[in-house]
Design an enzyme around this catalytic site. Structure first.
Site, PDB file in Angstrom:
ATOM      1  NE  ARG A   1      46.384  34.828  19.153  1.00 54.35           N
ATOM      2  CZ  ARG A   1      47.595  34.415  19.439  1.00 54.35           C
ATOM      3  NH1 ARG A   1      47.981  33.228  19.088  1.00 54.35           N
ATOM      4  NH2 ARG A   1      48.431  35.219  20.061  1.00 54.35           N
TER       5      ARG A   1
ATOM      6  CD  GLN B   1      45.542  41.971  13.979  1.00 53.22           C
ATOM      7  OE1 GLN B   1      44.870  42.735  13.283  1.00 53.22           O
ATOM      8  NE2 GLN B   1      46.515  41.252  13.501  1.00 53.22           N
TER       9      GLN B   1
ATOM     10  CG  ASP C   1      46.098  38.554  20.332  1.00 48.36           C
ATOM     11  OD1 ASP C   1      46.367  37.957  21.381  1.00 48.36           O
ATOM     12  OD2 ASP C   1      46.295  38.085  19.206  1.00 48.36           O
TER      13      ASP C   1
ATOM     14  CB  SER D   1      49.586  39.041  19.835  1.00 53.15           C
ATOM     15  OG  SER D   1      49.056  37.966  19.106  1.00 53.15           O
TER      16      SER D   1
ATOM     17  CE1 TYR E   1      47.342  30.035  19.008  1.00 61.39           C
ATOM     18  CE2 TYR E   1      44.998  29.932  18.532  1.00 61.39           C
ATOM     19  CZ  TYR E   1      46.057  30.515  19.190  1.00 61.39           C
ATOM     20  OH  TYR E   1      45.842  31.568  20.022  1.00 61.39           O
TER      21      TYR E   1
HETATM   22  P1  NAD Z   1      51.620  29.478  19.777  1.00 63.72           P
HETATM   23  O1  NAD Z   1      52.234  30.230  20.908  1.00 63.72           O
HETATM   24  O2  NAD Z   1      50.462  28.571  20.053  1.00 63.72           O
HETATM   25  O3  NAD Z   1      52.775  28.586  19.088  1.00 63.72           O
HETATM   26  C1  NAD Z   1      54.022  29.122  18.728  1.00 63.72           C
HETATM   27  C2  NAD Z   1      54.481  28.468  17.440  1.00 63.72           C
HETATM   28  O4  NAD Z   1      54.866  27.118  17.669  1.00 63.72           O
HETATM   29  C3  NAD Z   1      53.424  28.414  16.338  1.00 63.72           C
HETATM   30  O5  NAD Z   1      53.888  29.118  15.205  1.00 63.72           O
HETATM   31  C4  NAD Z   1      53.247  26.926  16.068  1.00 63.72           C
HETATM   32  O6  NAD Z   1      52.990  26.653  14.694  1.00 63.72           O
HETATM   33  C5  NAD Z   1      54.616  26.387  16.484  1.00 63.72           C
HETATM   34  N1  NAD Z   1      54.685  24.940  16.731  1.00 63.72           N
HETATM   35  C6  NAD Z   1      53.779  24.109  17.285  1.00 63.72           C
HETATM   36  N2  NAD Z   1      54.239  22.838  17.335  1.00 63.72           N
HETATM   37  C7  NAD Z   1      55.493  22.860  16.786  1.00 63.72           C
HETATM   38  C8  NAD Z   1      56.486  21.864  16.546  1.00 63.72           C
HETATM   39  N3  NAD Z   1      56.286  20.594  16.877  1.00 63.72           N
HETATM   40  N4  NAD Z   1      57.632  22.253  15.968  1.00 63.72           N
HETATM   41  C9  NAD Z   1      57.841  23.547  15.625  1.00 63.72           C
HETATM   42  N5  NAD Z   1      56.956  24.532  15.836  1.00 63.72           N
HETATM   43  C10 NAD Z   1      55.781  24.191  16.400  1.00 63.72           C
HETATM   44  O7  NAD Z   1      51.199  30.426  18.598  1.00 63.72           O
HETATM   45  P2  NAD Z   1      51.135  32.019  18.503  1.00 63.72           P
HETATM   46  O8  NAD Z   1      52.495  32.540  18.325  1.00 63.72           O
HETATM   47  O9  NAD Z   1      50.352  32.547  19.660  1.00 63.72           O
HETATM   48  O10 NAD Z   1      50.278  32.227  17.189  1.00 63.72           O
HETATM   49  C11 NAD Z   1      50.342  31.357  16.085  1.00 63.72           C
HETATM   50  C12 NAD Z   1      49.704  31.990  14.893  1.00 63.72           C
HETATM   51  O11 NAD Z   1      48.377  32.439  15.168  1.00 63.72           O
HETATM   52  C13 NAD Z   1      50.390  33.228  14.379  1.00 63.72           C
HETATM   53  O12 NAD Z   1      51.578  33.019  13.728  1.00 63.72           O
HETATM   54  C14 NAD Z   1      49.288  33.759  13.492  1.00 63.72           C
HETATM   55  O13 NAD Z   1      49.250  33.044  12.272  1.00 63.72           O
HETATM   56  C15 NAD Z   1      48.073  33.472  14.299  1.00 63.72           C
HETATM   57  N6  NAD Z   1      47.667  34.704  14.994  1.00 63.72           N
HETATM   58  C16 NAD Z   1      46.643  35.440  14.464  1.00 63.72           C
HETATM   59  C17 NAD Z   1      46.254  36.632  15.077  1.00 63.72           C
HETATM   60  C18 NAD Z   1      45.130  37.458  14.526  1.00 63.72           C
HETATM   61  O14 NAD Z   1      44.677  37.202  13.448  1.00 63.72           O
HETATM   62  N7  NAD Z   1      44.657  38.446  15.270  1.00 63.72           N
HETATM   63  C19 NAD Z   1      46.896  37.054  16.227  1.00 63.72           C
HETATM   64  C20 NAD Z   1      47.929  36.286  16.736  1.00 63.72           C
HETATM   65  C21 NAD Z   1      48.294  35.109  16.121  1.00 63.72           C
END
Ligand code: NAD
Length: 364
Positions: free
Chosen positions: A121, A126, A129, A132, A225
Site C-alpha cells: 500500500r 496504488q 491495489d 482498494s 492499518y
Molecule cells: P481494512 O479493510 O484492514 O480495515 C477497515 C477499517 O477497519 C480500517 O480503517 C481499520 O482502522 C478499521 N478497524 C479495525 N479494527 C477496528 C475496530 N475494532 N473498530 C473500528 N474500526 C476498526 O483497511 P483498508 O480499508 O483496506 O485500509 C486501511 C487504511 O490503509 C486506509 O484507510 C489507508 O489509510 C491505508 N491505505 C493506503 C493505501 C495506499 O497508500 N496506497 C491504499 C489503501 C489503503
C-alpha cells in the site's frame, strides 16, 4: 509476453480478470492476450469485444497453451490448478493466508504465483491495489443493500402528506470501504456518523460530511492499518457503540485487522437494544463478522433487526469491478514486463511483496 485470461468458475463469481480495454493497452505494448471463451460474458464483456480489442478467444483449455501469465480473479479450484501449465505465473486474488494446500500444489506443479491482496500500500503501487478498488465498490453496495432492506427512506422528504425524517446511518470502520459507504449514504441524504480506532481517520470522516463518534482509543498499526485493541480499549469501544447504535436505522460494519479474524464489535445484546426495523450490513462477514449474529451469505432477522452477512459484493457489480480489477492487473503486468518479456526483478519491492510461490517454494 503471452497472457491468458481464465473464465472464473467459483459459485457467484461474475468478474473477469481483464476487460477488452486492458487487452488493447497490453496489445499496444506488444503483448499477446488469449481469453477463454465466455470469460467476460457475465460482466458484460462479450467475446467479440475482446476480439475487436486484439485478443484471441479460444475454447477453455486451449487458451492456456503457451501462456506465460495466467490472469484470474479468484484463486483456482483444485481442478483449475491442474490445468495451469508448468512454468506459468498465476496472478489473482489467491487468499494466501487460507490457501496453503493450493499454494503447495502450485509449487509442486512449477507454477509461480502473485497474490493481488499483497500489493504494497504505497503511492507507487496504488494503481495496482485491488483490495482498494474492490472495497470501494463493496462500500457503495453495502449502503444500497441496507437502504433496500430498511422500512424507511434515507433522505429527508417534504411532501404535501408531511415531512419524513432522514435515516441515521452509522459506519463502523472508516477504511476504504467505510469511507465510500459514508459518501454514498450522504449522497442519498442520510444523516451519517462514522467510527474507527485509528484517530487519523477522524478528519477524513468529517471531511465527507459525517460526524465522528469518539471512543478515545488509538490503535494505529503498521502501513496505515489498525492493530488489535487491548481488553480495556475493547470494552470502551463496545460501550460507545452500544450507546450509539440504539438510535441508528442502518449500521454498516467494515472493521478488519490484517491477518486476524474480524473484530467482534456488536454482540447479540447490543443488536437487541436497537429499534425493530433497523438493519445491519456486515461487510466483514467473510472474515468472521463484526456482529455476533452475522451469518456469511445469509440475512438473519433477530428481534426485528435485519442482519445482512454480505459476501463478495464486488461480484454483484461485475462490470465495474472487472474494469477496475483489470486495470490493477494490467498496471502490474506492464510493471513486470521488460522489453516486451516477463522479467521479474528479484529486487522489485512490489513483486517481492506479492510473491507467494516462486521456484517451487511457497513463500506466504
Ligand atoms: P481494512 O479493510 O484492514 O480495515 C477497515 C477499517 O477497519 C480500517 O480503517 C481499520 O482502522 C478499521 N478497524 C479495525 N479494527 C477496528 C475496530 N475494532 N473498530 C473500528 N474500526 C476498526 O483497511 P483498508 O480499508 O483496506 O485500509 C486501511 C487504511 O490503509 C486506509 O484507510 C489507508 O489509510 C491505508 N491505505 C493506503 C493505501 C495506499 O497508500 N496506497 C491504499 C489503501 C489503503
Amino acid at each position: 509476453m503471452r497472457i491468458a485470461v481464465m473464465k472464473e468458475s467459483a459459485p457467484g463469481e461474475r468478474r473477469v480478470a481483464l476487460v477488452p480495454e486492458n487487452v488493447a493497452r497490453l496489445a499496444k505494448q506488444g503483448h499477446e492476450v488469449l481469453v477463454e471463451a465466455g470469460a467476460g460474458a457475465e460482466a458484460g464483456f462479450p467475446d467479440d469485444a475482446y476480439a475487436s480489442a486484439g485478443a484471441r478467444v479460444a475454447p477453455a483449455g486451449a487458451a492456456l497453451d503457451g501462456a506465460e501469465v495466467i490472469a484470474k480473479v479468484q484463486r483456482p479450484s483444485a481442478e483449475e490448478a491442474e490445468r495451469l501449465p508448468r512454468g506459468t505465473l498465476l496472478v489473482g486474488l489467491l487468499a494466501p493466508a487460507q490457501s496453503g494446500d493450493l499454494l503447495r500444489r502450485l509449487a509442486a506443479r512449477g507454477v509461480d504465483a502473485l497474490a493481488m491482496e499483497k500489493v504494497p500500500r504505497t503511492t507507487r503501487a496504488q494503481a495496482m491495489d485491488a483490495l482498494s478498488s474492490q472495497a470501494t465498490l463493496a462500500g457503495y453496495k453495502a449502503v444500497l443493500l441496507g437502504a433496500a432492506a430498511l422500512p424507511r427512506i434515507l433522505p429527508m422528504m417534504t411532501t404535501a402528506a408531511g415531512t419524513l425524517a432522514p435515516a441515521k446511518v452509522f459506519v463502523v470502520g472508516a477504511g476504504v470501504a467505510g469511507l465510500q459507504a459514508i459518501a454514498t449514504a450522504r449522497r442519498l441524504g442520510a444523516v451519517v456518523s462514522g467510527f474507527d480506532v485509528r484517530p487519523a481517520v477522524k478528519e477524513q470522516v468529517q471531511s465527507i460530511g459525517a460526524s465522528f463518534v469518539e471512543a478515545e482509543v488509538a490503535a494505529e498499526g503498521a502501513g496505515g492499518y489498525a492493530k488489535e485493541l487491548g481488553a480495556s480499549e475493547q470494552e470502551r469501544v463496545r460501550a460507545t457503540l452500544a450507546r450509539h447504535i440504539r438510535d441508528m436505522d442502518l449500521v454498516i460494519t467494515t472493521a478488519q485487522v490484517p491477518g486476524r479474524p474480524a473484530p467482534r464489535l456488536l454482540d447479540a445484546a447490543m443488536v437487541r437494544g436497537m429499534r425493530p426495523g433497523s438493519v445491519i450490513v456486515d461487510l466483514a462477514a467473510e472474515s468472521g463478522g463484526n456482529c455476533e449474529l452475522t451469518r456469511p451469505g445469509e440475512t438473519v432477522v433477530d428481534s426485528g433487526v435485519t442482519i445482512i452477512g454480505a459476501v463478495n459484493l464486488p461480484a454483484t457489480m461485475p462490470h465495474h469491478a472487472s474494469q477496475t480489477y483489470g486495470r490493477n492487473v494490467t498496471t502490474l503486468l506492464l510493471h513486470l514486463a521488460k522489453d516486451g518479456k516477463l522479467a521479474i526483478d528479484p529486487e522489485d519491492e512490489i513483486a517481492s511483496a506479492m510473491s507467494v510461490v516462486r521456484g517451487g517454494e511457497v513463500r506466504a
